[in-house]
Design a protein around this motif. Structure first.
Motif, mmCIF file in Angstrom:
data_model
loop_
_atom_site.group_PDB
_atom_site.id
_atom_site.type_symbol
_atom_site.label_atom_id
_atom_site.label_comp_id
_atom_site.label_asym_id
_atom_site.label_seq_id
_atom_site.Cartn_x
_atom_site.Cartn_y
_atom_site.Cartn_z
ATOM 1 N N ASP A 1 0.796 -1.227 0.000
ATOM 2 C CA ASP A 1 0.000 0.000 0.000
ATOM 3 C C ASP A 1 0.829 1.278 0.000
ATOM 4 O OD1 ASP A 1 -2.462 -0.789 -0.371
ATOM 5 O OD2 ASP A 1 -3.195 -0.516 1.700
ATOM 6 N N TRP A 2 1.838 1.309 0.915
ATOM 7 C CA TRP A 2 2.601 2.557 1.048
ATOM 8 C C TRP A 2 3.346 2.890 -0.239
ATOM 9 C CZ3 TRP A 2 7.876 2.500 0.378
ATOM 10 C CH2 TRP A 2 8.490 1.247 0.403
ATOM 11 N N LEU A 3 3.887 1.829 -0.898
ATOM 12 C CA LEU A 3 4.644 2.044 -2.132
ATOM 13 C C LEU A 3 3.702 2.517 -3.241
ATOM 14 C CD1 LEU A 3 7.416 1.896 -3.402
ATOM 15 C CD2 LEU A 3 6.932 -0.478 -4.052
ATOM 16 N N ALA A 4 2.533 1.910 -3.284
ATOM 17 C CA ALA A 4 1.554 2.300 -4.297
ATOM 18 C C ALA A 4 1.199 3.773 -4.143
ATOM 19 C CB ALA A 4 0.299 1.435 -4.188
ATOM 20 N N THR A 5 1.013 4.205 -2.898
ATOM 21 C CA THR A 5 0.660 5.613 -2.667
ATOM 22 C C THR A 5 1.770 6.532 -3.163
ATOM 23 O OG1 THR A 5 -0.322 4.777 -0.640
ATOM 24 C CG2 THR A 5 -0.302 7.178 -0.937
ATOM 25 N N VAL A 6 3.020 6.130 -2.845
ATOM 26 C CA VAL A 6 4.147 6.943 -3.302
ATOM 27 C C VAL A 6 4.167 7.008 -4.826
ATOM 28 C CG1 VAL A 6 6.670 7.072 -3.429
ATOM 29 C CG2 VAL A 6 5.552 6.461 -1.275
ATOM 30 N N MET A 7 3.989 5.839 -5.458
ATOM 31 C CA MET A 7 4.038 5.779 -6.923
ATOM 32 C C MET A 7 2.934 6.616 -7.550
ATOM 33 S SD MET A 7 6.650 4.157 -7.823
ATOM 34 C CE MET A 7 6.342 3.892 -9.562
ATOM 35 N N VAL A 8 1.740 6.539 -6.961
ATOM 36 C CA VAL A 8 0.629 7.320 -7.505
ATOM 37 C C VAL A 8 0.942 8.801 -7.399
ATOM 38 C CG1 VAL A 8 -1.767 7.997 -7.147
ATOM 39 C CG2 VAL A 8 -1.136 5.578 -7.096
ATOM 40 N N THR A 9 1.461 9.213 -6.244
ATOM 41 C CA THR A 9 1.795 10.631 -6.067
ATOM 42 C C THR A 9 2.838 11.066 -7.087
ATOM 43 O OG1 THR A 9 1.619 10.066 -3.740
ATOM 44 C CG2 THR A 9 2.251 12.335 -4.262
ATOM 45 N N LEU A 10 3.807 10.157 -7.339
ATOM 46 C CA LEU A 10 4.879 10.510 -8.265
ATOM 47 C C LEU A 10 4.396 10.579 -9.706
ATOM 48 C CD1 LEU A 10 8.041 8.568 -7.028
ATOM 49 C CD2 LEU A 10 7.618 11.034 -7.023
ATOM 50 N N THR A 11 3.540 9.651 -10.085
ATOM 51 C CA THR A 11 3.190 9.560 -11.512
ATOM 52 C C THR A 11 1.928 10.322 -11.889
ATOM 53 O OG1 THR A 11 2.203 7.431 -10.977
ATOM 54 C CG2 THR A 11 4.352 7.389 -12.057
ATOM 55 N N SER A 12 1.074 10.605 -10.911
ATOM 56 C CA SER A 12 -0.203 11.219 -11.302
ATOM 57 C C SER A 12 -0.063 12.582 -12.006
ATOM 58 C CB SER A 12 -1.156 11.322 -10.104
ATOM 59 O OG SER A 12 -0.584 12.155 -9.131
ATOM 60 N N PRO A 13 0.977 13.389 -11.699
ATOM 61 C CA PRO A 13 1.061 14.660 -12.442
ATOM 62 C C PRO A 13 1.278 14.457 -13.938
ATOM 63 C CG PRO A 13 2.517 14.690 -10.543
ATOM 64 C CD PRO A 13 2.036 13.282 -10.698
ATOM 65 N N PHE A 14 1.693 13.242 -14.323
ATOM 66 C CA PHE A 14 2.054 13.013 -15.723
ATOM 67 C C PHE A 14 0.905 12.455 -16.564
ATOM 68 C CE2 PHE A 14 6.082 13.105 -13.557
ATOM 69 C CZ PHE A 14 6.871 13.851 -14.412
ATOM 70 N N VAL A 15 -0.205 12.122 -15.916
ATOM 71 C CA VAL A 15 -1.290 11.508 -16.687
ATOM 72 C C VAL A 15 -2.501 12.427 -16.713
ATOM 73 C CG1 VAL A 15 -0.491 9.193 -16.132
ATOM 74 C CG2 VAL A 15 -2.224 10.276 -14.703
ATOM 75 N N GLY A 16 -3.493 12.009 -17.474
ATOM 76 C CA GLY A 16 -4.703 12.824 -17.602
ATOM 77 C C GLY A 16 -4.364 14.177 -18.202
ATOM 78 N N GLU A 17 -4.765 15.227 -17.473
ATOM 79 C CA GLU A 17 -4.471 16.587 -17.924
ATOM 80 C C GLU A 17 -2.963 16.815 -18.025
ATOM 81 O OE1 GLU A 17 -6.956 19.542 -18.133
ATOM 82 O OE2 GLU A 17 -7.876 17.691 -18.870
ATOM 83 N N GLY A 18 -2.230 16.022 -17.254
ATOM 84 C CA GLY A 18 -0.786 16.195 -17.183
ATOM 85 C C GLY A 18 -0.022 15.571 -18.338
ATOM 86 N N TRP A 19 -0.744 15.063 -19.319
ATOM 87 C CA TRP A 19 -0.096 14.425 -20.471
ATOM 88 C C TRP A 19 0.945 15.329 -21.100
ATOM 89 C CZ3 TRP A 19 1.878 11.233 -23.753
ATOM 90 C CH2 TRP A 19 1.983 11.554 -25.089
ATOM 91 N N HIS A 20 0.650 16.622 -21.122
ATOM 92 C CA HIS A 20 1.591 17.545 -21.755
ATOM 93 C C HIS A 20 2.916 17.612 -21.015
ATOM 94 C CE1 HIS A 20 -1.946 19.076 -24.007
ATOM 95 N NE2 HIS A 20 -1.029 19.072 -24.947
ATOM 96 N N LEU A 21 2.868 17.344 -19.713
ATOM 97 C CA LEU A 21 4.093 17.289 -18.928
ATOM 98 C C LEU A 21 4.951 16.106 -19.401
ATOM 99 C CD1 LEU A 21 5.386 18.787 -16.589
ATOM 100 C CD2 LEU A 21 4.260 17.206 -15.032
ATOM 101 N N THR A 22 4.291 14.967 -19.597
ATOM 102 C CA THR A 22 4.988 13.786 -20.100
ATOM 103 C C THR A 22 5.623 14.087 -21.448
ATOM 104 O OG1 THR A 22 3.148 12.571 -19.151
ATOM 105 C CG2 THR A 22 4.729 11.312 -20.456
#
Ligand SMILES: Nc1ncnc2c1ncn2[C@@H]1O[C@H](COP(=O)(O)OP(=O)(O)OP(=O)(O)O)[C@@H](O)[C@H]1O
Ligand SMILES: [Mg+2]
Lengths: 380, 253
Positions: A314-335
């Motif tokens: 769980d803890w690792l998943a939370t970290v990963m989500v926090t790290l990667t979520s800015p890059f998806v959805g609306e954040g695609w342009h960041l990627t």
């Protein structure tokens, strides 16, 4: 570094056509075979292949080609409103009008080269974008965007039939522009567009454009008036953009000014560089990759990420989500931005250069290539 | 009496306070090889720059074939029949040697602009043959498909010479065509220049290598501090005490 013969070119054309036309089949396992996305591949393919005629051959980096995309879209929608829902006149007008604008804008911007040319094209595109929102509202319908209406004139269509209930849809002599038939129409246009680009690349004209990129000073003292060459390339690439814009409107009859924004101009630069600027096939690869991942990444959200990381503690998943979520959805342009930085730093020749490197690695194991061979391989 | 093909008349050119060309007068006779010698910074390259439209002179005229060249664009001057080999080679580094030569050949055949979008370069066999022939003569055949940018400096210079020769110019300007070449290659270049001399092409050759100058020149002018201080046949120049003093510093020729 030989110019390919006509026969070799024809083989490439055949393979290219086959690959494009069978896209619905081989993209199925990747989950990318639905018509909307396939149409996007083909339309942006036309945009990038045309852009590459300017940027790839002459080295002139335009940051304003989305303006022609927008002009193409508006023109097409007006053709749908005033004349007919048949896409043929719409596309013809899109190409002609954007060509005309390219002639005008090119004439002015090509007075400068290098970074000044890029800035001038950017300025022109932003001007068009702002005009579309302000003074030109009667033509562009401002922020709402230009749309079809039931009571549009559609003179040509009215000659043959009464206006039906609801909004009519676009077609090409009975073939609908939505669904797979829409994709095949776009695909055929892409194949024609690619063919023309291939002819230009391997013609004396295209070689002269590459010579301008290589050493414009030498070109001048060799007896060439380089300006009309550059202008021709600019107009051709503008017409390609106009065709792509027209097709965007043909598959979805709506034109908005955001299509002209600098981000749209930047996207085609990115696709071309990612694939391999100045190579025939590179821009197509760039389009495929960027549009495919845009499709995946922009659909993701935090929930989807949580599911994807479900196998982790769980803890690792939370970290990963926090790290990667800015890059998806609306954040695609960041990627996209991050990808661009990586490519420009590590692989400025794009994927085509990467493939050449890999090819060389393999052939090296068999036989050490002589220096002349090495030089030859990096060509075209 | 021969025709004058190029006449430089009272040309002045200053860079800031530096008078690079000063009351420059020169007549070049048709069909002759005219060598320009002079110390570093004498204004030799500047003179050629004015002739090909790279620099506008402050005053004076350059007349080629009876036509004033001042104010014309570089490509118009080339189309009028003047080609130049630069002091630092100007080639197309990203194209193959063959393409380099073919491109210049097209300029002469098709003019300053032609929209031949749909012909294939690989079908231009006539021009390709001509380009190959020149590359053979100059000794670069075999490398015709490699990148011009990968050549050595001397080879680049030879390639540039080939690019100019394929244009069959009325007047060929050579700015130190053998600099940076090994002795062996220098001799080959001299042979080639002698061969095209028989073809009747007028040439201006700037050269520091006196061996080259005295083997090819019909006429020699000495340029010092932006002006011609002596002009004559090789023998006259060899014997002129003024030249010995100003340029050659008493060195044996
Ligand atoms: N574009 C320029 N701007 C300023 N000064 C220049 C320019 N071009 C040449 N000069 C100066 O003009 C003078 C003549 O230069 P030029 O290149 O014509 O000499 P050159 O006779 O060709 O010498 P070299 O034998 O070294 O090639 C030199 O003092 C040079 O520094
Ligand atoms: Mg010089």
């Amino acid at each position: 570094m030989k110019t390919p013969t006509i026969k070799q070119d024809m083989v490439v054309m055949l393979i290219f056509s086959a690959v494009i036309l069978t896209m619905p089949v081989w993209l199925e396992p990747l989950g990318a075979s639905y018509p909307d996305l396939l149409q996007k591949f083909a339309i942006f393919g036309i945009f990038a292949v045309g852009y590459n005629i300017l940027f790839g051959l002459t080295g002139y980096l335009s940051f304003g080609h989305a303006a022609f995309l927008g002009i193409g879209s508006y023109t097409a929608v007006w053709s749908f409103k005033l004349l007919t829902m048949n896409i043929l006149p719409a596309l013809v007008f899109s190409v002609l009008l954007s060509g005309l604008f390219a002639l005008l804008i090119g004439f002015i911007t090509l007075r400068r080269s290098g970074i000044y040319f890029s800035i001038l094209t950017l300025a022109f595109a932003q001007m068009s974008y702002n005009l579309a929102y302000s003074v030109l509202t009667p033509i562009t319908n401002g922020e709402t965007g230009l749309q079809l209406a039931r009571d549009d004139a559609r003179i040509l269509d009215r000659l043959f039939s009464e206006a039906g209930e609801g909004l009519p849809s676009t077609d090409f002599f009975g073939f609908s522009m939505s669904g797979y038939s829409g994709f095949y129409i776009c695909a055929v246009l892409l194949i024609i567009a690619f063919f023309i680009s291939q002819r230009i690349f391997h013609s004396p004209f295209g070689t002269k454009l590459r010579a301008i990129k290589s050493n414009q000073t030498r070109m001048k003292y060799t007896g060439y008036n380089t300006k009309p060459y550059l202008l021709t390339a600019f107009v051709i690439s503008g017409m390609y953009a106009g065709l792509a814009g027209g097709l965007m409107a043909a598959t979805d009859p709506l034109a908005g000014a955001e299509r002209m924004q600098w981000t749209a101009s930047g996207e085609v630069v990115l696709m071309t560089i990612l694939g391999g600027v100045g190579t025939l096939i590179g821009p197509m690869l760039g389009v495929g990759i960027i549009k495919y991942f845009e499709n995946i990444f922009s659909a993701l959200n935090e929930q989807a990420l949580h599911q994807a990381y479900a196998f982790m503690p769980d803890w690792l998943a939370t970290v990963m989500v926090t790290l990667t979520s800015p890059f998806v959805g609306e954040g695609w342009h960041l990627t996209l931005g991050a990808l661009f930085v990586l490519i420009v730093i590590f692989l400025p020749g794009g994927i085509m250069e990467g493939m050449n490197l890999i090819k060389k690695r393999f052939s090296k194991k068999e036989a050490e290539p002589s220096p002349t061979e090495k030089a030859t391989e990096t060509g075209q | 009496m021969n025709n004058t093909i190029l006449e430089i008349d009272n040309v002045q050119k200053s860079f800031g306070g530096l008078k690079a060309l000063h009351d420059l007068n020169l007549k070049i006779e048709e069909g002759k090889v005219h060598a320009i010698i002079g110390p570093n910074g004498a204004g030799k390259s500047t003179m050629l720059n004015v002739c090909i439209g790279q620099l506008a002179p402050d005053s004076g005229t350059v007349t080629f074939n009876g036509e004033n060249m001042i104010g014309k664009a570089p490509h118009e001057i080339n189309q009028a029949g003047i080609s130049r080999v630069f002091q630092t080679p100007e080639i197309f580094p990203d194209l193959s040697l063959l393409q380099n030569v073919m491109i210049t050949a097209f300029a002469t055949r098709e003019g300053a602009f032609k929209m031949n979008l749909f012909r294939s370069l690989s079908n231009e066999t006539e021009i390709e043959d001509e380009a190959c022939q020149i590359l053979t003569e100059i000794g670069l055949m075999g490398k015709q498909h490699s990148h011009a940018g990968s050549l050595s400096r001397g080879d680049k210079r030879r390639l540039e010479l080939a690019m100019c020769l394929v244009q069959h110019p009325k007047l060929l300007l050579l700015d130190e065509p053998t600099a940076g070449m090994a002795r062996h290659d220098t001799n080959k270049t001299i042979d080639l220049l002698m061969k095209i001399k028989e073809g009747g092409m007028t040439k201006i050759i700037i050269e520091h290598d006196m061996h080259v100058v005295f083997s090819v020149a019909d006429h020699i002018s000495v340029l010092a501090q932006g002006t011609i201080i002596a002009s004559g046949t090789p023998d006259e120049i060899k014997g002129s005490p003024k030249v010995q003093e100003a340029y050659l510093g008493g060195a044996h020729l």
